[in-house]
Write a protein that holds these residues in place. Structure first.
Motif: not given
Length: 289
Positions: A51, A55-57, A170
């Motif tokens: 999250v 880690d997401r982008t 995001n």
């Protein structure tokens, strides 16, 4: 809001009891909070697995020198911030913020130092707060003495960007928003209404910069006056916060850490609780406030 909270186990009874006793036996408790405290308000952190922003982008926060030396970087920053700010400012304090404010009022907390820039502690009612990394709520010209609040600055930017809009890809932890890079070319960079400079910056310590010495000294003074320190919702990966645990350890002040995952300061902690901040404080309130 749970989409921003990392996977976590339930609070263990033994861990709850240990931290409860730690807090209740403190005469002057200093609390250091981080991004993990605000994830339950829907503001993501940087480093949590699954999250966190990293880690997401592939997007990374702007660096201080890049912002100060590159006009295109400033255009990119403000275009994204212009889109992201309404989402960021809509966030409200969660249970942990509210109970920490209640603990201040009941004299269970002597001072609170936060690494967050979201002002949620103040929205919850905390007054004895030092914003270690500044706040997104104030914008200042780096060329002259112009200063304004962020909501007024949003309206100011709108006057020259009335047609500018973008879908958010995001949301990031600091009022930034990832948007289509091609759209950024259409954004008009805000200029200082007093001197015309485009060096307008939120009063936030960007990555690659340092907390002002006076603020660090103030936090050390609060640390030296306290008898215990509680870390809530921080991985302590950034030295600006971790240094206070090193000082607490050097001066033999007991340390407690409340965080979902491992932290850089776990080896220094007298008490470590691996749980969601809100879960601990909800129970603490029921029994002690």
């Amino acid at each position: 809001m749970q989409h921003c909270v990392p996977k976590h186990a339930a609070l263990l009874e033994s861990q709850y009891r240990a931290l409860e006793e730690f807090i209740l036996s403190a005469r002057r408790l200093l609390v250091l909070t981080g991004a993990g405290l605000s994830t339950e308000s829907g503001i993501p952190d940087y480093r949590s697995e699954g999250v966190g922003l990293y880690d997401r982008t592939k997007h990374r926060p702007i660096q201080h020198m890049e912002f100060m030396t590159d006009s295109q970087a400033r255009r990119r920053y403000w275009a994204r911030n212009y889109i992201g700010f309404p989402v960021f400012i809509s966030k409200v304090p969660n249970t942990a913020h509210k109970i920490l404010a209640e603990m201040e009022k009941s004299h269970q907390i002597d001072w609170l130092v936060t690494q967050n820039v979201d002002r949620l502690h103040q929205k919850a009612g905390s007054n004895k707060v030092t914003e270690l990394h500044g706040t997104t709520n104030i914008v200042a010209c780096q060329t002259c003495n112009y200063v304004t609040d962020r909501e007024s600055f949003q309206r100011f930017m709108h006057t020259s960007n009335k047609e500018f809009t973008a879908d958010i890809i995001n949301v990031t932890p600091d009022a930034d928003a990832e948007i289509d890079v091609e759209l950024i070319k259409k954004f008009n960079t805000p200029l200082c209404p007093d001197c015309g400079s485009d060096l307008l910056k939120p009063q936030v310590v960007f990555f690659g910069s340092n907390v002002v010495k006076e603020k660090v000294a103030h936090c050390y003074d609060k640390l030296h006056r306290c008898d215990k320190i509680l870390v809530a919702g921080s991985s302590l990966q950034v030295m600006s916060g971790y240094r206070f645990l090193l000082e607490a350890n050097r001066t033999q002040k007991p340390i407690a850490v409340l965080n979902i995952g491992e932290t850089r300061g776990d080896h220094l902690a007298n008490v470590k609780v691996t749980a969601r901040c809100g879960e601990f404080f909800e129970r603490y309130k029921t029994l002690n406030l």
